[in-house]
Scaffold this motif. Structure first.
Motif, PDB file in Angstrom:
ATOM      1  N   ARG A   1       0.832  -1.193   0.000  1.00 32.57           N
ATOM      2  CA  ARG A   1       0.000   0.000   0.000  1.00 32.57           C
ATOM      3  C   ARG A   1       0.876   1.255   0.000  1.00 32.57           C
ATOM      4  O   ARG A   1       1.926   1.293   0.633  1.00 32.57           O
ATOM      5  CB  ARG A   1      -0.889   0.041   1.234  1.00 32.57           C
ATOM      6  CG  ARG A   1      -1.849  -1.108   1.371  1.00 32.57           C
ATOM      7  CD  ARG A   1      -2.610  -0.983   2.682  1.00 32.57           C
ATOM      8  NE  ARG A   1      -3.199   0.360   2.822  1.00 32.57           N
ATOM      9  CZ  ARG A   1      -3.861   0.751   3.895  1.00 32.57           C
ATOM     10  NH1 ARG A   1      -3.975  -0.072   4.935  1.00 32.57           N
ATOM     11  NH2 ARG A   1      -4.380   1.964   3.958  1.00 32.57           N
ATOM     12  N   PRO A   2       0.468   2.333  -0.694  1.00 36.88           N
ATOM     13  CA  PRO A   2       1.205   3.606  -0.622  1.00 36.88           C
ATOM     14  C   PRO A   2       1.158   4.175   0.798  1.00 36.88           C
ATOM     15  O   PRO A   2       0.132   4.108   1.470  1.00 36.88           O
ATOM     16  CB  PRO A   2       0.462   4.513  -1.600  1.00 36.88           C
ATOM     17  CG  PRO A   2      -0.304   3.589  -2.496  1.00 36.88           C
ATOM     18  CD  PRO A   2      -0.650   2.396  -1.659  1.00 36.88           C
ATOM     19  N   THR A   3       2.274   4.677   1.248  1.00 35.39           N
ATOM     20  CA  THR A   3       2.346   5.304   2.570  1.00 35.39           C
ATOM     21  C   THR A   3       2.891   6.721   2.423  1.00 35.39           C
ATOM     22  O   THR A   3       3.643   7.021   1.488  1.00 35.39           O
ATOM     23  CB  THR A   3       3.254   4.517   3.519  1.00 35.39           C
ATOM     24  OG1 THR A   3       4.562   4.425   2.942  1.00 35.39           O
ATOM     25  CG2 THR A   3       2.708   3.121   3.761  1.00 35.39           C
ATOM     26  N   MET A   4       2.510   7.589   3.358  1.00 33.48           N
ATOM     27  CA  MET A   4       2.963   8.974   3.350  1.00 33.48           C
ATOM     28  C   MET A   4       4.015   9.160   4.441  1.00 33.48           C
ATOM     29  O   MET A   4       3.769   8.851   5.607  1.00 33.48           O
ATOM     30  CB  MET A   4       1.784   9.931   3.548  1.00 33.48           C
ATOM     31  CG  MET A   4       2.156  11.396   3.414  1.00 33.48           C
ATOM     32  SD  MET A   4       0.705  12.470   3.392  1.00 33.48           S
ATOM     33  CE  MET A   4       0.032  12.078   1.778  1.00 33.48           C
ATOM     34  N   ALA A   5       5.190   9.666   4.052  1.00 32.74           N
ATOM     35  CA  ALA A   5       6.298   9.843   4.997  1.00 32.74           C
ATOM     36  C   ALA A   5       6.739  11.305   5.010  1.00 32.74           C
ATOM     37  O   ALA A   5       6.603  12.024   4.016  1.00 32.74           O
ATOM     38  CB  ALA A   5       7.473   8.952   4.618  1.00 32.74           C
ATOM     39  N   GLN A   6       7.258  11.732   6.165  1.00 36.26           N
ATOM     40  CA  GLN A   6       7.746  13.097   6.314  1.00 36.26           C
ATOM     41  C   GLN A   6       9.048  13.072   7.086  1.00 36.26           C
ATOM     42  O   GLN A   6       9.135  12.467   8.160  1.00 36.26           O
ATOM     43  CB  GLN A   6       6.714  13.971   7.035  1.00 36.26           C
ATOM     44  CG  GLN A   6       7.132  15.425   7.147  1.00 36.26           C
ATOM     45  CD  GLN A   6       6.033  16.275   7.764  1.00 36.26           C
ATOM     46  OE1 GLN A   6       5.018  15.749   8.222  1.00 36.26           O
ATOM     47  NE2 GLN A   6       6.220  17.584   7.753  1.00 36.26           N
ATOM     48  N   GLY A   7      10.065  13.741   6.532  1.00 38.19           N
ATOM     49  CA  GLY A   7      11.369  13.777   7.182  1.00 38.19           C
ATOM     50  C   GLY A   7      11.462  14.890   8.209  1.00 38.19           C
ATOM     51  O   GLY A   7      10.599  15.763   8.306  1.00 38.19           O
ATOM     52  N   SER A   8      12.538  14.845   8.981  1.00 37.53           N
ATOM     53  CA  SER A   8      12.800  15.897   9.969  1.00 37.53           C
ATOM     54  C   SER A   8      13.559  17.018   9.285  1.00 37.53           C
ATOM     55  O   SER A   8      14.708  16.830   8.879  1.00 37.53           O
ATOM     56  CB  SER A   8      13.622  15.345  11.134  1.00 37.53           C
ATOM     57  OG  SER A   8      13.925  16.363  12.058  1.00 37.53           O
ATOM     58  N   PRO A   9      12.952  18.224   9.134  1.00 36.28           N
ATOM     59  CA  PRO A   9      13.592  19.285   8.346  1.00 36.28           C
ATOM     60  C   PRO A   9      14.937  19.731   8.903  1.00 36.28           C
ATOM     61  O   PRO A   9      15.951  19.664   8.223  1.00 36.28           O
ATOM     62  CB  PRO A   9      12.562  20.421   8.388  1.00 36.28           C
ATOM     63  CG  PRO A   9      11.267  19.762   8.759  1.00 36.28           C
ATOM     64  CD  PRO A   9      11.630  18.609   9.616  1.00 36.28           C
ATOM     65  N   VAL A  10      14.962  20.214  10.143  1.00 36.73           N
ATOM     66  CA  VAL A  10      16.176  20.764  10.730  1.00 36.73           C
ATOM     67  C   VAL A  10      16.312  20.205  12.141  1.00 36.73           C
ATOM     68  O   VAL A  10      15.349  20.181  12.909  1.00 36.73           O
ATOM     69  CB  VAL A  10      16.145  22.309  10.773  1.00 36.73           C
ATOM     70  CG1 VAL A  10      17.449  22.860  11.343  1.00 36.73           C
ATOM     71  CG2 VAL A  10      15.904  22.877   9.383  1.00 36.73           C
ATOM     72  N   SER A  11      17.513  19.770  12.475  1.00 35.36           N
ATOM     73  CA  SER A  11      17.732  19.200  13.789  1.00 35.36           C
ATOM     74  C   SER A  11      17.647  20.277  14.867  1.00 35.36           C
ATOM     75  O   SER A  11      18.012  21.437  14.645  1.00 35.36           O
ATOM     76  CB  SER A  11      19.107  18.528  13.846  1.00 35.36           C
ATOM     77  OG  SER A  11      20.134  19.494  13.734  1.00 35.36           O
ATOM     78  N   PRO A  12      17.188  19.917  16.059  1.00 34.38           N
ATOM     79  CA  PRO A  12      17.133  20.892  17.157  1.00 34.38           C
ATOM     80  C   PRO A  12      18.517  21.420  17.530  1.00 34.38           C
ATOM     81  O   PRO A  12      18.635  22.566  17.976  1.00 34.38           O
ATOM     82  CB  PRO A  12      16.509  20.083  18.303  1.00 34.38           C
ATOM     83  CG  PRO A  12      15.791  18.948  17.643  1.00 34.38           C
ATOM     84  CD  PRO A  12      16.579  18.630  16.420  1.00 34.38           C
ATOM     85  N   GLN A  13      19.563  20.592  17.395  1.00 35.40           N
ATOM     86  CA  GLN A  13      20.905  21.056  17.721  1.00 35.40           C
ATOM     87  C   GLN A  13      21.332  22.214  16.811  1.00 35.40           C
ATOM     88  O   GLN A  13      21.967  23.172  17.269  1.00 35.40           O
ATOM     89  CB  GLN A  13      21.905  19.908  17.593  1.00 35.40           C
ATOM     90  CG  GLN A  13      21.759  18.816  18.630  1.00 35.40           C
ATOM     91  CD  GLN A  13      20.658  17.823  18.269  1.00 35.40           C
ATOM     92  OE1 GLN A  13      20.029  17.939  17.215  1.00 35.40           O
ATOM     93  NE2 GLN A  13      20.448  16.836  19.139  1.00 35.40           N
TER      94      GLN A  13
END
Length: 446
Positions: free
Chosen positions: A374-386
């Motif tokens: 099945r198609p899944t929707m993913a989202q990455g972490s834009p900018v690290s908190p550090q």
């Protein structure tokens, strides 16, 4: 090197190739010898101040928020799939400009007031004090002193050094009554204060400002204007195009019909008791004579930002923060690109398992081929908190190194809320500017 003046016939002279002698040893009655000494001295100072002038121009760029060589622009339609642009413009945070404006605002709060008091109780002394007070107010209003002091400070903080010339202009003021009755144009004259940057005024190379004996001022004028003002020299004034550095275009430009008028001043010394003033263009001296000011000093007020040991000219505070400002701008643009690429959610599908046109935000049915996931929707972490934390720390370092006042910026220390405590913190941070305040008050009084 780019400079506000060009003498082509001296471009090939190497540093140290000529024997330099003091000005008082020159025959002032011999115009050819005098003009040769003036031109050679300009060429010498141009070579000596080359690196400093380049530093000033780079600081101009940082103040104008110019860091990246190319700012890409595109006029194509971004909505067309086959012509969609794939770039993000470079962003430069206005940190240098913000620091400069804050320092100017704080220094203008310390502008000294001139109080004129009579020396005695006699009526004549009181009348003279009132007249002097009115004259000072007249100069303040007529010359827009507050406005010129802001330019004075802005150039000082960006270039490291700034100048005001205080001269007597015979063409200012109201029309002389006798000239009006005779039908002539003759003014009574008035004080004129002008602002100059290090690219338009050069002083003698000495270890301290007090030791300087002479200076050169450069003005861009129409050749026809000078011919009208100096009719006896009109035939010798060449309409050769003037080449100089334009701060707006950040490059050398050439203007036809204009020439560079150079004014030379030499203060009174034991070997030159009357001082000297000379005005010339390339090839001809327009006027020369004794220094027309009774005080005998150079009519130039100098203000420096940061002073280095055994260096007469000042250095800008930008030199202390430019590395971290550049690093912060690079991190800012990297963060923007990361957020642009990773902040939007993306469909994750097996190759060829679905019709890509069905994966959109509209309601409908997505058909999946048998046996495919099945198609899944993913989202990455834009900018690290550090990274975000380090950028916040970099901002604090920049403002701290630039002697900024956190209370003035509306960012008081955590936990400090009482008015008396905030006032104490603000006054404590302002003490870091005491050296600048002392110099500014002295130069303003001068």
């Amino acid at each position: 090197m780019s400079s506000p003046f060009l003498f082509e016939d001296l471009d090939g002279i190497a540093d140290g190739a000529m024997e330099r002698k003091p000005f008082f040893a020159v025959n002032h009655e011999n115009e050819e010898e005098l003009l040769r000494w003036l031109r050679e001295e300009i060429d010498y100072l141009k070579n000596e101040y080359q690196e400093w002038h380049e530093e000033v121009k780079n600081n101009y760029k940082r103040f104008k928020e110019i860091q990246y060589r190319s700012q890409m622009h595109s006029n194509s339609n971004r909505d067309l799939p086959d012509r969609r642009t794939r770039y993000s413009p470079q962003v430069v945070a206005p940190l240098v400009r913000d620091l400069t404006d804050e320092r100017i605002a704080r220094m203008m709060e310390f502008k000294p007031n001139v109080v004129i008091l009579p020396q005695h109780d006699e009526q004549q002394d009181k009348a003279d004090a009132r007249i002097a007070k009115k004259f000072v107010k007249h100069i303040d209003k007529a010359e827009r002193i507050d406005f010129k002091l802001q330019k004075f400070l802005r150039t000082c903080y960006v270039a490291g050094e700034s100048y005001l010339t205080v001269e007597w202009n015979p063409d200012k003021g109201y029309l002389h009554p006798a000239a009006r009755d005779a039908g002539k144009t003759l003014f009574v004259g008035d004080v004129e204060i002008k602002h100059y940057s290090p690219l338009r005024l050069m002083l003698e190379r000495k270890d301290s400002d007090e030791e300087r004996d002479y200076g050169f001022k450069f003005d861009i004028c129409y050749a026809d204007e000078l011919k009208k003002k100096y009719p006896s020299k009109a035939s010798d004034i060449d309409k050769k195009a003037a080449s100089y550095y334009d701060a707006e275009k950040m490059m050398d430009i050439t203007e036809r019909g204009k020439v560079i008028k150079v004014t030379f001043w030499h203060r009174k010394t034991p070997f030159l008791p009357d001082g000297f003033e000379c005005c010339f263009v390339e090839g001809v001296i327009l006027k020369k004579g004794a220094l027309p000011y009774q005080h005998g000093k150079l009519p130039i007020v100098v203000l420096t930002d940061n002073d280095n040991l055994e260096e007469a000219h000042g250095r800008s505070f930008i030199n202390s923060v430019k590395g971290m400002v550049t690093y912060f701008n690079n991190l800012l643009n990297m963060s923007i690109k990361q957020m642009t690429l990773l902040s939007y959610p993306k469909w994750m599908v097996d190759a060829g398992s679905v019709d890509m046109q069905q994966l959109n935000n509209d309601t409908g049915i997505v058909q999946v081929k048998p046996g495919a996931a099945r198609p899944t929707m993913a989202q990455g972490s834009p900018v690290s908190p550090q990274l975000m934390g380090f950028m916040d720390k970099a901002i604090d370092w920049i403002y701290s190194w630039g002697k900024s006042n956190s209370v003035v910026r509306g960012e008081p220390p955590a936990g400090v809320t009482a008015f008396v405590a905030l006032q104490y913190v603000s006054e404590s941070e302002n003490r870091r500017m005491n050296t600048s305040v002392v110099k500014f008050n002295y130069r303003d009084w001068e």
